[in-house]
Scaffold this active site. Structure first.
Site, PDB file in Angstrom:
ATOM      1  N   SER A  13      46.225  69.257  28.180  1.00 40.99           N
ATOM      2  CA  SER A  13      46.433  70.605  27.652  1.00 40.99           C
ATOM      3  C   SER A  13      47.814  70.765  27.023  1.00 40.99           C
ATOM      4  CB  SER A  13      46.230  71.634  28.767  1.00 40.99           C
ATOM      5  OG  SER A  13      47.083  71.331  29.854  1.00 40.99           O
ATOM      6  N   THR A  43      54.821  68.500  26.331  1.00 40.45           N
ATOM      7  CA  THR A  43      54.994  69.485  25.250  1.00 40.45           C
ATOM      8  C   THR A  43      55.924  70.617  25.681  1.00 40.45           C
ATOM      9  OG1 THR A  43      52.793  68.985  24.416  1.00 40.45           O
ATOM     10  CG2 THR A  43      53.733  71.107  23.765  1.00 40.45           C
ATOM     11  N   ALA A  46      59.681  70.028  25.283  1.00 44.24           N
ATOM     12  CA  ALA A  46      60.290  69.644  23.999  1.00 44.24           C
ATOM     13  C   ALA A  46      61.394  70.631  23.657  1.00 44.24           C
ATOM     14  CB  ALA A  46      59.228  69.614  22.908  1.00 44.24           C
ATOM     15  N   GLN A  47      62.508  70.091  23.224  1.00 41.27           N
ATOM     16  CA  GLN A  47      63.671  70.956  22.979  1.00 41.27           C
ATOM     17  C   GLN A  47      63.956  71.128  21.496  1.00 41.27           C
ATOM     18  OE1 GLN A  47      67.168  69.556  25.038  1.00 41.27           O
ATOM     19  NE2 GLN A  47      66.409  70.162  27.048  1.00 41.27           N
ATOM     20  N   GLY A  49      62.647  70.378  18.363  1.00 38.80           N
ATOM     21  CA  GLY A  49      61.779  71.078  17.435  1.00 38.80           C
ATOM     22  C   GLY A  49      60.743  70.197  16.775  1.00 38.80           C
ATOM     23  N   ASP A 221      47.887  57.811  32.214  1.00 35.20           N
ATOM     24  CA  ASP A 221      46.499  57.687  32.695  1.00 35.20           C
ATOM     25  C   ASP A 221      45.517  57.362  31.564  1.00 35.20           C
ATOM     26  OD1 ASP A 221      47.575  58.498  35.120  1.00 35.20           O
ATOM     27  OD2 ASP A 221      46.933  60.572  34.903  1.00 35.20           O
ATOM     28  N   HIS A 242      65.777  58.123  25.244  1.00 36.98           N
ATOM     29  CA  HIS A 242      66.598  59.154  24.589  1.00 36.98           C
ATOM     30  C   HIS A 242      68.042  58.867  24.957  1.00 36.98           C
ATOM     31  CE1 HIS A 242      68.201  62.923  23.201  1.00 36.98           C
ATOM     32  NE2 HIS A 242      67.006  63.263  22.732  1.00 36.98           N
ATOM     33  N   ARG A 289      67.706  56.796  17.130  1.00 37.95           N
ATOM     34  CA  ARG A 289      67.825  56.706  18.591  1.00 37.95           C
ATOM     35  C   ARG A 289      67.949  55.306  19.168  1.00 37.95           C
ATOM     36  NH1 ARG A 289      63.670  61.263  20.517  1.00 37.95           N
ATOM     37  NH2 ARG A 289      65.006  62.881  19.684  1.00 37.95           N
ATOM     38  N   GLU A 374      50.829  61.708  22.256  1.00 40.44           N
ATOM     39  CA  GLU A 374      51.666  60.604  22.717  1.00 40.44           C
ATOM     40  C   GLU A 374      50.873  59.440  23.280  1.00 40.44           C
ATOM     41  OE1 GLU A 374      55.198  61.879  24.745  1.00 40.44           O
ATOM     42  OE2 GLU A 374      55.688  59.828  25.357  1.00 40.44           O
ATOM     43  N   ARG A 385      60.426  55.939  16.873  1.00 44.60           N
ATOM     44  CA  ARG A 385      60.050  57.257  16.345  1.00 44.60           C
ATOM     45  C   ARG A 385      61.264  58.035  15.844  1.00 44.60           C
ATOM     46  NH1 ARG A 385      59.733  62.590  18.948  1.00 44.60           N
ATOM     47  NH2 ARG A 385      60.669  61.562  20.737  1.00 44.60           N
TER      48      ARG A 385
HETATM   49  P1  FAD Z   1      51.465  66.256  26.831  1.00 43.96           P
HETATM   50  O1  FAD Z   1      52.083  67.463  26.239  1.00 43.96           O
HETATM   51  O2  FAD Z   1      52.300  65.422  27.694  1.00 43.96           O
HETATM   52  O3  FAD Z   1      50.147  66.652  27.594  1.00 43.96           O
HETATM   53  C1  FAD Z   1      49.458  65.728  28.392  1.00 43.96           C
HETATM   54  C2  FAD Z   1      48.354  66.435  29.129  1.00 43.96           C
HETATM   55  O4  FAD Z   1      47.441  65.476  29.673  1.00 43.96           O
HETATM   56  C3  FAD Z   1      48.798  67.277  30.312  1.00 43.96           C
HETATM   57  O5  FAD Z   1      48.062  68.486  30.315  1.00 43.96           O
HETATM   58  C4  FAD Z   1      48.404  66.447  31.534  1.00 43.96           C
HETATM   59  O6  FAD Z   1      48.140  67.187  32.696  1.00 43.96           O
HETATM   60  C5  FAD Z   1      47.126  65.823  31.008  1.00 43.96           C
HETATM   61  N1  FAD Z   1      46.720  64.616  31.727  1.00 43.96           N
HETATM   62  C6  FAD Z   1      47.345  63.424  31.787  1.00 43.96           C
HETATM   63  N2  FAD Z   1      46.630  62.563  32.549  1.00 43.96           N
HETATM   64  C7  FAD Z   1      45.530  63.224  32.956  1.00 43.96           C
HETATM   65  C8  FAD Z   1      44.422  62.892  33.785  1.00 43.96           C
HETATM   66  N3  FAD Z   1      44.301  61.683  34.362  1.00 43.96           N
HETATM   67  N4  FAD Z   1      43.461  63.820  33.997  1.00 43.96           N
HETATM   68  C9  FAD Z   1      43.569  65.074  33.460  1.00 43.96           C
HETATM   69  N5  FAD Z   1      44.607  65.443  32.690  1.00 43.96           N
HETATM   70  C10 FAD Z   1      45.579  64.533  32.436  1.00 43.96           C
HETATM   71  N6  FAD Z   1      58.891  65.727  20.421  1.00 43.96           N
HETATM   72  C11 FAD Z   1      59.194  66.363  19.261  1.00 43.96           C
HETATM   73  O7  FAD Z   1      58.523  66.163  18.248  1.00 43.96           O
HETATM   74  N7  FAD Z   1      60.237  67.237  19.223  1.00 43.96           N
HETATM   75  C12 FAD Z   1      61.016  67.510  20.298  1.00 43.96           C
HETATM   76  O8  FAD Z   1      61.924  68.308  20.221  1.00 43.96           O
HETATM   77  C13 FAD Z   1      60.729  66.841  21.506  1.00 43.96           C
HETATM   78  N8  FAD Z   1      61.503  67.041  22.606  1.00 43.96           N
HETATM   79  C14 FAD Z   1      61.129  66.465  23.787  1.00 43.96           C
HETATM   80  C15 FAD Z   1      61.876  66.751  24.924  1.00 43.96           C
HETATM   81  C16 FAD Z   1      61.476  66.250  26.154  1.00 43.96           C
HETATM   82  C17 FAD Z   1      62.276  66.571  27.385  1.00 43.96           C
HETATM   83  C18 FAD Z   1      60.324  65.441  26.237  1.00 43.96           C
HETATM   84  C19 FAD Z   1      59.867  64.904  27.552  1.00 43.96           C
HETATM   85  C20 FAD Z   1      59.617  65.104  25.091  1.00 43.96           C
HETATM   86  C21 FAD Z   1      60.011  65.624  23.865  1.00 43.96           C
HETATM   87  N9  FAD Z   1      59.300  65.343  22.702  1.00 43.96           N
HETATM   88  C22 FAD Z   1      59.628  65.966  21.533  1.00 43.96           C
HETATM   89  C23 FAD Z   1      58.082  64.537  22.755  1.00 43.96           C
HETATM   90  C24 FAD Z   1      56.877  65.476  22.764  1.00 43.96           C
HETATM   91  O9  FAD Z   1      57.145  66.587  23.577  1.00 43.96           O
HETATM   92  C25 FAD Z   1      55.622  64.790  23.301  1.00 43.96           C
HETATM   93  O10 FAD Z   1      55.448  63.553  22.678  1.00 43.96           O
HETATM   94  C26 FAD Z   1      54.396  65.649  23.026  1.00 43.96           C
HETATM   95  O11 FAD Z   1      54.600  66.956  23.501  1.00 43.96           O
HETATM   96  C27 FAD Z   1      53.164  65.041  23.679  1.00 43.96           C
HETATM   97  O12 FAD Z   1      52.114  65.941  23.563  1.00 43.96           O
HETATM   98  P2  FAD Z   1      50.672  65.527  24.108  1.00 43.96           P
HETATM   99  O13 FAD Z   1      49.804  66.707  23.881  1.00 43.96           O
HETATM  100  O14 FAD Z   1      50.304  64.235  23.534  1.00 43.96           O
HETATM  101  O15 FAD Z   1      50.889  65.268  25.666  1.00 43.96           O
HETATM  102  C1  SIN Z   2      65.518  66.271  21.359  1.00 41.94           C
HETATM  103  O1  SIN Z   2      65.575  67.497  21.314  1.00 41.94           O
HETATM  104  O2  SIN Z   2      66.513  65.545  21.289  1.00 41.94           O
HETATM  105  C2  SIN Z   2      64.178  65.629  21.510  1.00 41.94           C
HETATM  106  C3  SIN Z   2      63.582  65.464  20.185  1.00 41.94           C
HETATM  107  C4  SIN Z   2      62.475  64.452  20.220  1.00 41.94           C
HETATM  108  O3  SIN Z   2      62.280  63.743  21.188  1.00 41.94           O
HETATM  109  O4  SIN Z   2      61.803  64.349  19.180  1.00 41.94           O
END
Ligand code: FAD
Ligand code: SIN
Length: 523
Positions: A13, A43, A46-47, A49, A221, A242, A289, A374, A385
């Protein structure tokens, strides 16, 4: 929740799962599963943007070029062009879905800069962009009558012909998926969910390392499930650290000091207060990075220090607080006044560039199984990236995967004859310490041997040690009742194994994969 049938089954989600669900929901019933609370995702944290080309200062060509340069020459150029040229449209859609990004007094979006970007092109919401995106998408999904979100349901394994007994276990071609087994944490029952299409949106796996910016849900997973189902994974050697997580030993996840802080003018320094990035790259603190993280790792080793520092003391305090209220408050909370003190920072595992291998429509090598976000390897990031390209990637691939799956769904049927979960002969694990200790060992192996700097010997050691953990955990899994903790451990070990295996195969240093036995002329 009872065992049931659903058209579109979405696992996760975060931005990937929610935006895909919002796109397919007019064409069938959608079930979103999430293993924790609805909003507990990478998600949300994420800080910085989301990168997109918005105004005349910028162009698709510049964004494409920055992405290719950061990716170390091994991005899929077609994919890069596709993602960047769709960036404006997809981000406008996100805004129409209710996401708010900061604007300047002129009414234009306040675009910021991060490492590797030649222009200001990152839309943000203060320093908690992900929180705002997650809020807006969840609100919209909750309101749609065709979307149901189930929390605390843990997806265990993907159902394929292997479960029908139709294929020998080693067969990897012509595989299709028909649903999943999932553990309902509330009832402790394992349910069989049949679906016409699965969209894996399960995020990354930062928790295979000792220090990570990822929340505890990031245990790889989906990648492990698809690997077990004989799907293809790629690019797993490229783990992004990072460069600037707050050095605050014991805090988990590590709190991020956004790269946008460096974009705002903060400078990396050593404990003597000396700048060092000019010794590594002409872009200094705003180099991509992989280069900055490696430089910091090197400085820490040379000086025998546990961290380096980000100097913000020369910056405008009011502007800083306006842009970065959470970072300012966090530093204050632990006694760091950013106008008086430098912020101690260290690299921390942050993002997986590799994952389930997919095509331009997010299709994996398993029939009717898409992967977005991701957990997927699309070819956009290559060996490293570019900052803030991952939220964008999720939006673009959700759009493409939705179009492709909508065209398929009328022809698909549910599969009959799949067995229920069989827990016969299993017992509760006698000692949970076996699992906690194995997890500690996994994290130590990955951190010490498969981190920012690698070597052939370190990788071999990691492989040999992980094999023992793998065998012990598989044995425990066969003997005992299934729990989330055990499944996550098993998945993390599988992901660690794939990272090591793909790292051993790559006999060069490129981007995030730096092996001192296969060095290029850079640092
Ligand atoms: P997620 O948002 O991680 O969602 C994964 C989902 O899968 C969750 O709901 C979880 O519960 C579910 N899930 C996992 N395994 C299972 C399972 N076995 N059964 C059921 N559900 C499961 N990217 C940018 O582009 N800009 C940014 O500024 C940025 N800043 C970041 C800052 C931080 C601190 C972090 C950690 C990451 C940042 N990123 C940023 C990276 C970015 O946030 C992620 O790559 C992106 O949000 C991933 O989205 P997603 O929907 O693929 O996965
Ligand atoms: C950050 O705000 O430095 C994270 C940005 C990213 O991982 O893309």
């Amino acid at each position: 929740m009872d065992s049931r049938k659903i058209d579109f089954l979405v696992i996760g989600s975060g931005i990937a799962g929610l935006s895909y669900a919002l796109k397919v929901c007019e064409y069938g019933k959608v079930m979103i599963l999430t293993k924790s609370n609805e909003d507990e995702t990478n998600t949300k944290y994420a800080q910085g943007g989301i990168a997109a080309v918005f105004y005349a200062n910028d162009s698709f060509e510049k964004h494409i070029n920055d992405t290719l340069v950061a990716g170390g020459g091994i991005c899929n150029e077609e994919v890069v062009k596709m993602v960047v040229s769709e960036s404006t449209e997809r981000v406008k859609e996100l805004i129409n879905w209710g996401t708010s990004f900061d604007k300047k007094a002129s009414g234009e979006y306040d675009l910021v800069k991060e490492g590797g970007h030649s222009e200001h092109r990152i839309l943000h919401h203060k320093d908690n962009t992900g929180f705002e995106i997650e809020r807006a998408l969840l609100a919209k999904a909750r309101n749609h009558p065709n979307i149901e979100i189930y929390d605390h349901i843990f997806a265990l394994d993907v159902l394929t012909q292997h479960h029908l007994g139709a294929f020998v276990n080693s067969k990897t071609e012509g595989i299709e998926c028909f649903g999943i087994y999932a553990l309902n944490e509330r009832t402790q029952r394992i349910e069989k969910i049949l679906s016409k299409i699965i969209c894996m949106c399960s995020g990354g796996a930062g928790n295979i390392y000792e220090s990570t910016t990822n929340p505890s849900i990031a245990t790889g997973d989906g990648i492990a499930m698809v690997y077990r189902a004989k799907g293809k994974t790629k690019g797993m050697e490229f783990v992004q650290f990072h460069p600037t997580a707050l050095y605050n030993p014991g805090e988990q996840p590590a709190f991020l000091i956004s790269e946008a802080v460096r974009g705002f003018g903060a400078i990396l320094k050593n404990s003597k207060g000396e700048e060092f990035m000019q010794n590594y790259d002409e872009r200094k603190s705003l180099a991509p990075r992989d280069i900055v993280a490696r430089a910091i790792d090197n400085e820490m080793k040379i000086n025998g220090e546990n961290c380096v520092y980000l100097d913000c003391r020369h910056l405008d305090k009011k502007g800083f607080i306006e842009h970065f209220p959470n970072i300012y408050n966090k530093c204050n909370e632990i006694g760091i006044d950013i106008m008086q003190d430098m912020i101690p920072v260290v690299p921390s595992a942050h993002y997986f560039c590799g994952g389930i291998d997919v095509d331009k429509n997010g299709k994996s090598t398993i029939g009717n199984l898409y992967a977005i976000g991701e957990c997927a390897h699309t070819g956009l990031h290559g060996a490293n990236r570019l900052a803030s390209n991952s939220l964008l990637e999720a939006l673009v691939f959700a759009h493409n995967a939705a179009i492709d799956s909508i065209s398929k769904i009328p022809k698909l049927e549910f599969c009959n004859g799949l067995p229920d979960w069989n827990a016969e002969g299993t017992t509760n694990p006698e000692e949970l310490v076996l699992m906690t200790q194995s997890l500690k060992e996994l994290k130590a192996i990955m951190t010490n041997y498969v981190g920012i700097v690698r070597s052939d010997l370190r990788l071999k050691r990691a492989f040999d040690r992980l094999k023992i953990l793998h065998n012990e955990t598989e044995d425990l899994y066969e003997r005992t009742t299934v729990s989330v903790k055990l499944c996550e451990l098993r998945n993390m070990i599988k992901v660690g194994y794939i990272v090591i295996k793909q790292s051993i195969t790559r006999k060069e240093s490129v981007g995030l994969h730096y092996n001192i036995d296969h060095k290029n002329p850079t640092i």
